[in-house]
Design a protein around this motif. Structure first.
Motif, PDB file in Angstrom:
ATOM      1  N   PRO A 244       0.816  -1.224   0.000  1.00 52.50           N
ATOM      2  CA  PRO A 244       0.000   0.000   0.000  1.00 52.50           C
ATOM      3  C   PRO A 244       0.852   1.278   0.000  1.00 52.50           C
ATOM      4  O   PRO A 244       0.482   2.272  -0.633  1.00 52.50           O
ATOM      5  CB  PRO A 244      -0.828  -0.123   1.277  1.00 52.50           C
ATOM      6  CG  PRO A 244      -0.886  -1.595   1.546  1.00 52.50           C
ATOM      7  CD  PRO A 244       0.454  -2.116   1.126  1.00 52.50           C
ATOM      8  N   TRP A 245       1.989   1.240   0.691  1.00 56.58           N
ATOM      9  CA  TRP A 245       2.897   2.387   0.705  1.00 56.58           C
ATOM     10  C   TRP A 245       3.488   2.632  -0.692  1.00 56.58           C
ATOM     11  O   TRP A 245       3.653   3.792  -1.100  1.00 56.58           O
ATOM     12  CB  TRP A 245       4.041   2.142   1.690  1.00 56.58           C
ATOM     13  CG  TRP A 245       3.705   2.245   3.134  1.00 56.58           C
ATOM     14  CD1 TRP A 245       2.893   1.421   3.851  1.00 56.58           C
ATOM     15  CD2 TRP A 245       4.189   3.231   4.064  1.00 56.58           C
ATOM     16  NE1 TRP A 245       2.846   1.808   5.164  1.00 56.58           N
ATOM     17  CE2 TRP A 245       3.627   2.913   5.330  1.00 56.58           C
ATOM     18  CE3 TRP A 245       5.044   4.319   3.955  1.00 56.58           C
ATOM     19  CZ2 TRP A 245       3.897   3.675   6.477  1.00 56.58           C
ATOM     20  CZ3 TRP A 245       5.322   5.076   5.091  1.00 56.58           C
ATOM     21  CH2 TRP A 245       4.746   4.765   6.325  1.00 56.58           C
TER      22      TRP A 245
ATOM     23  N   THR B  96       2.479   0.396  10.516  1.00 52.18           N
ATOM     24  CA  THR B  96       2.776   0.519   9.089  1.00 52.18           C
ATOM     25  C   THR B  96       1.890  -0.366   8.217  1.00 52.18           C
ATOM     26  O   THR B  96       1.854  -0.198   7.001  1.00 52.18           O
ATOM     27  CB  THR B  96       4.241   0.152   8.786  1.00 52.18           C
ATOM     28  OG1 THR B  96       4.496  -1.183   9.244  1.00 52.18           O
ATOM     29  CG2 THR B  96       5.202   1.120   9.462  1.00 52.18           C
TER      30      THR B  96
ATOM     31  N   ALA C 224       1.923   7.066   6.763  1.00 46.82           N
ATOM     32  CA  ALA C 224       2.500   7.329   5.451  1.00 46.82           C
ATOM     33  C   ALA C 224       2.352   8.796   5.057  1.00 46.82           C
ATOM     34  O   ALA C 224       3.292   9.420   4.538  1.00 46.82           O
ATOM     35  CB  ALA C 224       1.853   6.428   4.399  1.00 46.82           C
ATOM     36  N   GLN C 225       1.188   9.366   5.299  1.00 51.14           N
ATOM     37  CA  GLN C 225       0.965  10.780   4.967  1.00 51.14           C
ATOM     38  C   GLN C 225       1.843  11.680   5.817  1.00 51.14           C
ATOM     39  O   GLN C 225       2.358  12.701   5.333  1.00 51.14           O
ATOM     40  CB  GLN C 225      -0.506  11.144   5.149  1.00 51.14           C
ATOM     41  CG  GLN C 225      -1.454  10.515   4.134  1.00 51.14           C
ATOM     42  CD  GLN C 225      -1.336  11.115   2.738  1.00 51.14           C
ATOM     43  OE1 GLN C 225      -0.486  11.960   2.455  1.00 51.14           O
ATOM     44  NE2 GLN C 225      -2.203  10.688   1.841  1.00 51.14           N
TER      45      GLN C 225
ATOM     46  N   SER D 255      -4.995  -0.788   9.699  1.00 56.79           N
ATOM     47  CA  SER D 255      -5.965   0.086   9.026  1.00 56.79           C
ATOM     48  C   SER D 255      -5.620   1.564   9.125  1.00 56.79           C
ATOM     49  O   SER D 255      -6.185   2.381   8.390  1.00 56.79           O
ATOM     50  CB  SER D 255      -7.365  -0.163   9.606  1.00 56.79           C
ATOM     51  OG  SER D 255      -7.352  -0.029  11.017  1.00 56.79           O
TER      52      SER D 255
ATOM     53  N   ASP E 247       2.148   2.140  -3.606  1.00 55.81           N
ATOM     54  CA  ASP E 247       1.160   2.826  -4.439  1.00 55.81           C
ATOM     55  C   ASP E 247       1.069   4.305  -4.069  1.00 55.81           C
ATOM     56  O   ASP E 247       1.037   5.181  -4.953  1.00 55.81           O
ATOM     57  CB  ASP E 247      -0.214   2.169  -4.277  1.00 55.81           C
ATOM     58  CG  ASP E 247      -0.258   0.759  -4.840  1.00 55.81           C
ATOM     59  OD1 ASP E 247       0.590   0.438  -5.697  1.00 55.81           O
ATOM     60  OD2 ASP E 247      -1.131  -0.030  -4.415  1.00 55.81           O
ATOM     61  N   LEU E 248       1.034   4.597  -2.775  1.00 54.93           N
ATOM     62  CA  LEU E 248       0.915   5.984  -2.329  1.00 54.93           C
ATOM     63  C   LEU E 248       2.152   6.796  -2.710  1.00 54.93           C
ATOM     64  O   LEU E 248       2.039   7.950  -3.160  1.00 54.93           O
ATOM     65  CB  LEU E 248       0.708   6.025  -0.812  1.00 54.93           C
ATOM     66  CG  LEU E 248       0.370   7.395  -0.221  1.00 54.93           C
ATOM     67  CD1 LEU E 248      -1.018   7.848  -0.665  1.00 54.93           C
ATOM     68  CD2 LEU E 248       0.442   7.357   1.303  1.00 54.93           C
TER      69      LEU E 248
ATOM     70  N   TRP F 236      -2.480   2.741   8.577  1.00 56.30           N
ATOM     71  CA  TRP F 236      -1.168   2.918   7.946  1.00 56.30           C
ATOM     72  C   TRP F 236      -1.059   4.230   7.180  1.00 56.30           C
ATOM     73  O   TRP F 236       0.001   4.863   7.129  1.00 56.30           O
ATOM     74  CB  TRP F 236      -0.860   1.750   6.998  1.00 56.30           C
ATOM     75  CG  TRP F 236      -1.693   1.759   5.737  1.00 56.30           C
ATOM     76  CD1 TRP F 236      -2.896   1.151   5.553  1.00 56.30           C
ATOM     77  CD2 TRP F 236      -1.408   2.454   4.514  1.00 56.30           C
ATOM     78  NE1 TRP F 236      -3.379   1.395   4.294  1.00 56.30           N
ATOM     79  CE2 TRP F 236      -2.486   2.208   3.625  1.00 56.30           C
ATOM     80  CE3 TRP F 236      -0.361   3.256   4.074  1.00 56.30           C
ATOM     81  CZ2 TRP F 236      -2.540   2.734   2.335  1.00 56.30           C
ATOM     82  CZ3 TRP F 236      -0.406   3.792   2.785  1.00 56.30           C
ATOM     83  CH2 TRP F 236      -1.477   3.523   1.931  1.00 56.30           C
ATOM     84  N   ARG F 237      -2.180   4.652   6.562  1.00 62.45           N
ATOM     85  CA  ARG F 237      -2.142   5.840   5.709  1.00 62.45           C
ATOM     86  C   ARG F 237      -1.787   7.097   6.512  1.00 62.45           C
ATOM     87  O   ARG F 237      -1.116   8.001   5.997  1.00 62.45           O
ATOM     88  CB  ARG F 237      -3.479   6.023   4.986  1.00 62.45           C
ATOM     89  CG  ARG F 237      -3.461   7.115   3.916  1.00 62.45           C
ATOM     90  CD  ARG F 237      -4.802   7.202   3.214  1.00 62.45           C
ATOM     91  NE  ARG F 237      -5.060   6.012   2.416  1.00 62.45           N
ATOM     92  CZ  ARG F 237      -4.692   5.880   1.150  1.00 62.45           C
ATOM     93  NH1 ARG F 237      -4.068   6.877   0.529  1.00 62.45           N
ATOM     94  NH2 ARG F 237      -4.970   4.781   0.479  1.00 62.45           N
ATOM     95  N   ASP F 238      -2.210   7.165   7.774  1.00 62.94           N
ATOM     96  CA  ASP F 238      -1.867   8.322   8.606  1.00 62.94           C
ATOM     97  C   ASP F 238      -0.355   8.434   8.779  1.00 62.94           C
ATOM     98  O   ASP F 238       0.210   9.535   8.720  1.00 62.94           O
ATOM     99  CB  ASP F 238      -2.518   8.195   9.987  1.00 62.94           C
ATOM    100  CG  ASP F 238      -4.030   8.281   9.946  1.00 62.94           C
ATOM    101  OD1 ASP F 238      -4.569   8.846   8.965  1.00 62.94           O
ATOM    102  OD2 ASP F 238      -4.674   7.773  10.880  1.00 62.94           O
TER     103      ASP F 238
END
Length: 265
Positions: A22-23, A244, A253-254, A247, A25-26, A249-251
């Protein structure tokens, strides 16, 4: 046309490299050129890694650092490194060797000089340390052990799902090396924390992490007090070692992307 900055994502013990998908892709969407190479000997898939635990056995910190240094040597420019757990230690070592433009170390394993040894960290790593022979073996966690070490801040169901999706056997050697670091003047867990010429470093800590508690990360920050290079810290108070991959993880990563942007990296 400007070549995108490479980003190398380095996982830690008990997770497969594909846990970074997922990282990847981001980071691509943000304009970087990311990759997530596995550790030395790590098979391409989770199933293969579980079926062949001996493939990663007996690889220590120096082996892993050399492995990623060779990957970096094949790049056209110095990468950004993002590492989790022992991957965070590896990222710090490579940054200290001036092999990276910047590094983000997320719940990073303790480096030489860090003294706190919280009881939760001992419990999380007991599956390895209970048997001295594990130094030369690969060790798997049970779902219950994974929940304590990684998934204690998410639901039991989510922890089980993460375990089934990403957990693989891990070499015991890096843990034994880190445990003996402060008694070994030539420890592979030693990082050049006094390097003024290195790129910026961000330490990220999860306030509920059992495996690498916040006290360890804050003690790591103090190790950099003699360097004038940028060293920042960011706390996620309600997150644990799964930060990482779970659910939320995006926080994380951002926050990493925002830090890179703020430093124009």
């Amino acid at each position: 046309m400007t070549t995108p900055t490479p980003v190398i994502l380095i996982h830690g013990l008990w997770l497969h490299a594909t846990s970074w998908n997922p990282w990847l892709d981001l980071l691509r969407q943000a304009g970087y050129a990311p990759s997530a190479p596995g550790w030395p000997g790590e098979p391409d898939t989770v199933d293969e890694a579980r079926a062949n635990p001996g493939s990663v056995a007996d690889h220590g910190i120096d082996d892993v650092v050399e492995h990623y240094a060779k990957i970096i040597a094949g790049l056209e420019r110095a990468p950004i490194l993002i590492g989790h757990s022992f991957g965070g230690m590896i990222a710090q070592k490579l940054l200290g060797q001036n092999l990276a433009a910047a590094a983000i170390a997320i719940d990073a394993a303790q480096i030489k000089g860090v003294l706190p040894l919280p009881l939760s960290a001992l419990r999380a790593t007991l599956p390895v340390f209970r048997n001295p022979a594990n130094k030369h073996k690969a060790v798997s966690l049970t779902a219950e052990q994974f929940r304590y070490a990684f998934g204690n801040a998410v639901s039991e169901q989510e922890s089980q799902e993460l375990f089934e999706r990403w957990a693989i056997p891990a070499p015991g050697k890096p843990l034994f090396e880190a445990a003996a670091a402060n008694f070994n003047p030539h420890s592979p867990a030693k990082v050049d924390t006094a390097n003024d010429a290195r790129g910026p470093l961000l330490l990220i800590t999860g306030g509920r992490d059992h495996t690498v508690p916040e006290s360890v990360t804050r003690a790591t920050l103090k190790q950099y007090r003699h360097s004038d290079a940028v060293t920042d810290i960011q706390d996620f108070p309600d997150r644990a070692h799964s930060l990482t991959i779970d659910s939320g993880w995006r926080d994380v990563a951002q926050a990493s992307l925002s830090w890179l942007k703020n430093h124009a990296i």
